[in-house]
Motif scaffolding. Structure first.
Motif, PDB file in Angstrom:
ATOM      1  N   SER B 157       0.630  -1.439   0.024  1.00  0.00           N
ATOM      2  CA  SER B 157       0.121   0.068   0.183  1.00  0.00           C
ATOM      3  C   SER B 157       0.864   1.175  -0.122  1.00  0.00           C
ATOM      4  N   GLY B 164       0.862   3.287  -7.839  1.00  0.00           N
ATOM      5  CA  GLY B 164      -0.245   2.500  -8.152  1.00  0.00           C
ATOM      6  C   GLY B 164      -1.259   3.493  -9.202  1.00  0.00           C
ATOM      7  N   ASP B 165      -2.228   2.869  -9.635  1.00  0.00           N
ATOM      8  CA  ASP B 165      -3.438   3.764 -10.537  1.00  0.00           C
ATOM      9  C   ASP B 165      -4.598   3.343 -10.319  1.00  0.00           C
ATOM     10  N   ILE B 166      -5.420   4.215 -10.318  1.00  0.00           N
ATOM     11  CA  ILE B 166      -6.928   4.037  -9.987  1.00  0.00           C
ATOM     12  C   ILE B 166      -7.303   4.131 -11.471  1.00  0.00           C
ATOM     13  N   GLY B 167      -7.912   3.004 -11.825  1.00  0.00           N
ATOM     14  CA  GLY B 167      -8.156   3.043 -13.414  1.00  0.00           C
ATOM     15  C   GLY B 167      -7.035   3.394 -14.177  1.00  0.00           C
ATOM     16  N   PHE B 171      -2.076   7.235  -8.895  1.00  0.00           N
ATOM     17  CA  PHE B 171      -2.756   7.399  -7.551  1.00  0.00           C
ATOM     18  C   PHE B 171      -1.991   8.890  -7.014  1.00  0.00           C
ATOM     19  N   ILE B 174      -3.692  11.761  -8.281  1.00  0.00           N
ATOM     20  CA  ILE B 174      -5.046  11.986  -7.753  1.00  0.00           C
ATOM     21  C   ILE B 174      -4.628  12.663  -6.280  1.00  0.00           C
TER      22      ILE B 174
END
Lengths: 316, 324
Positions: B157, B164-167, B171, B174
């Motif tokens: 995490s 990391g990606d969201i979609g 991240f 974001i």
């Protein structure tokens, strides 16, 4: 008795210097040896020259934090030129670097009216970038001529040339600041820019001159440093501005300009040098020394401002 | 006359906020003509990932600059908080490691702000004090790590923060955008934000009309320190490791982005929209230089010039408006 007290009051720093000096000589037996004293002087000399140049610019009320990068750039340029064209061309380049950098800085600060900290911050990044460009990805340049190393490390009466050069610069600077019209006008420019201007002082000229003196000093220090280390690296001297500013401020030259002199800076330098020397003897790492240097700078500036504010409060 | 002045002022505001947006669009167009690999989804996400670290630093520093001061210490704060966040993880766990780093970042801001306000520091003093602080924090980072890099975390995490990606959206970006929105609302819509503008525009007047100048100055520094810590998380998570000199020159890049975006260094003006545009411009320029194959050290030459040029432009604009 009263005279002694008055002397202590007026020369606080000199007293501090003597106290640290005596304390160091009592705590370690190696301190008070000829070799160590010469070592100490050699250590302060390179950044010392930068600090003397910085004194001029601080007296006019400005800063120059690009000095470290100018040192690195001049070292790299001088060594590369000396390898292919000899000393004369290299010295010309050194003077040109000092002159051009000082001119650019003063142009940005006086004509465009950029805060000197920002202007020289941009310069600091830019000149170091050029030093990297010249050396092709940061490989240090090595001098191929024998005598280059001797410029700094050659000795006369067992004292390195570097130390002589430094003290000659201190004496000349002190003379210029104290005894010449040029020096007096530097002070009046820093004391009150507008008033000096109305009094007919060519403030633009004197501020420009101070910037040029500062960057030429840095360029010269770059040569002497690369000569002492017998190598010129584009990453060299990244703490020069910090050390020089600390010495200037500790010596008692006010950051608001108009006061201070070369001898004060010399005392500031020697105190810092003694502290570093003592730390080295006790075996404290260079990282901790860096922390101490930074803390001291913050402390000196705060103390100076504190007393200034108090004096202002009293006078109003 | 008054109306005319108002219109002039309004036009100037539009001009100032949209010229840089226009510059950004032109830059993107140029870069995509020069290189086919520029306008690909992968490269665009790459740019966003790259700018998110410097972007967070710039967001925090914008508060300090709008408040009329300056913070040079952010670069080494990024290094230090990154090191703490990574090296404390095996001892106290991810959450507390990040919490402690954040507290350290905020405390550095608190110290900066307290010193500067207690000596009634001018903008010049804030340069010098935070310049000294830069060295101290850098030294602390070197002392903790003994000068070596710290190997990365194996916590998924934590790595997600940087990689990391969201979609399809990274991240880290974001995180950057959300912080930007919250901070933008804070500075433009709340009375606290307004007070920071007053303080930056004229600290003496602000004091006279009853604004707690010292309090707000310290707050701006604490925000700057906190955002530097967030940048430290993103950086160390992205490269999965921390180095004592990882944040070197970040303060310079952040100032450049802020000035390029159109926030004046005198304080009291500009919003975070300016900062974001400036950050994106610098990101596109860096990326374009990377694609052409200019090494990051050689890019310094270009970036140094950009900072000076942006400050010149800023000062000239004020001269035209008759404020300079």
């Amino acid at each position: 008795m009263k005279n002694i007290l008055n002397f202590i009051k007026s020369q606080k720093l000199l007293v501090v210097f003597i106290v640290i000096f005596l304390a160091s000589s009592f705590t370690t037996k190696y301190f008070f040896s000829f070799t160590n004293i010469i070592n100490l002087l050699t250590q302060v000399s390179t950044y010392g020259i930068v600090a003397i140049g910085m004194t001029f610019i601080v007296i006019t009320g400005e800063f120059d934090i690009s000095v470290g990068s100018v040192m690195a750039l001049s070292g790299v340029v001088v060594v590369s030129l000396i390898n292919s064209y000899g000393l004369a061309v290299a010295m010309l380049a050194l003077i040109a670097i000092g002159f051009i950098v000082g001119l650019i800085n003063s142009l940005l600060v006086i004509k465009v009216k950029i805060n000197s900290f920002i202007a020289t911050l941009g310069g600091m990044i830019f000149y170091r970038g050029i030093a990297f460009l010249i050396t092709k990805d940061g490989t240090p340049v090595l001098p191929k001529v024998e005598y280059y190393n001797k410029i700094s490390t050659g000795t006369l009466f067992n004292i390195p040339f570097l130390v002589y050069i430094f003290f000659i610069i201190v004496i000349i600077s002190e003379f210029i600041l104290k005894k010449t019209t040029f020096g007096r006008n530097i002070y009046s420019t820093g004391c009150n820019y507008e008033v000096a201007k109305f009094a007919g002082v060519n403030v633009v000229f004197y501020k420009t001159a101070a910037f040029i003196i500062c960057s030429t000093g840095a360029a010269l220090a770059g040569l002497l440093m690369s000569s002492r280390l017998n190598t010129a690296a584009p990453i060299a001297a990244d703490d020069a501005a910090l050390s020089a500013l600390s010495a200037v401020v500790l010596g008692g030259t006010s950051l608001s300009g108009g006061t201070g002199n070369a001898l004060k800076t010399l005392v500031g330098l020697m105190i810092l040098g003694l502290i570093v020397n003592a730390l080295n003897m006790v075996g404290i790492s260079s990282y901790i020394q860096l922390a101490i240097k930074g803390t001291l700078l913050i402390l000196f500036v705060s103390i100076e401002r504190y007393f200034q504010n108090r004096a202002q409060a009293v006078s109003s | 006359m008054n109306i005319k002045n108002n219109i002039k002022l309004y036009l100037n505001t539009i001009y100032r906020s949209y010229t840089m947006l226009l510059a950004l669009i032109i830059l993107i167009a140029l870069a995509s003509i020069l290189s086919h690999s520029f306008l690909t989804v992968q490269n665009i996400t790459n740019i966003f990932r790259q700018v998110s670290v410097m972007g967070c630093v710039a967001l925090g520093m914008s508060f300090v600059i709008i408040g009329g001061s300056f913070d040079m210490s952010v670069g080494s704060t990024v290094s230090l908080t990154g090191i703490l966040a990574i090296s404390l993880q095996p001892i106290v766990g991810v959450f507390w490691a990040m919490a402690i780093s954040l507290i350290v970042g905020v405390s550095i801001g608190l110290i900066n702000g307290t010193i500067i306000t207690s000596i009634n520091g001018t903008q010049g003093d804030s340069f010098i004090i935070t310049f000294g602080m830069l060295t101290v924090i850098q030294a602390v980072a070197l002392i903790i790590t003994k000068g070596f890099s710290v190997p990365g975390s194996n916590n998924k995490s934590y790595i997600f923060i940087g990689n990391g990606d969201i979609g399809v959206i990274p991240f880290s970006i974001i995180l950057f955008v959300v912080s930007a929105i919250i901070m933008q609302i804070f500075i433009t819509k709340t009375s606290h934000g307004r007070n920071i503008y007053y303080m930056g525009a004229n600290s003496e007047v602000a004091k006279l009309i009853g604004i707690k100048v010292k309090f707000y100055k310290i707050i701006t520094y604490m925000i700057s320190g906190a955002m530097a810590a967030v940048a430290g998380f993103i950086l160390t998570a992205r490269v999965n490791g921390a180095a004592p000199k990882a944040g070197v020159n970040l303060e310079f890049e952040a100032v450049t982005a802020i000035v390029v975006g159109g926030i004046g260094l005198k304080g009291g003006e500009g919003t975070l929209v300016n900062t974001i545009i400036g950050v994106l411009i610098m990101g596109v320029i860096s990326n374009a230089m990377n694609i052409i194959g200019i090494s990051s050290q050689n890019q310094l030459v270009v970036k140094g010039i950009i900072l000076i040029a942006a400050v010149c432009v800023d000062i000239r604009k004020k001269g035209i408006m008759g404020e300079g």
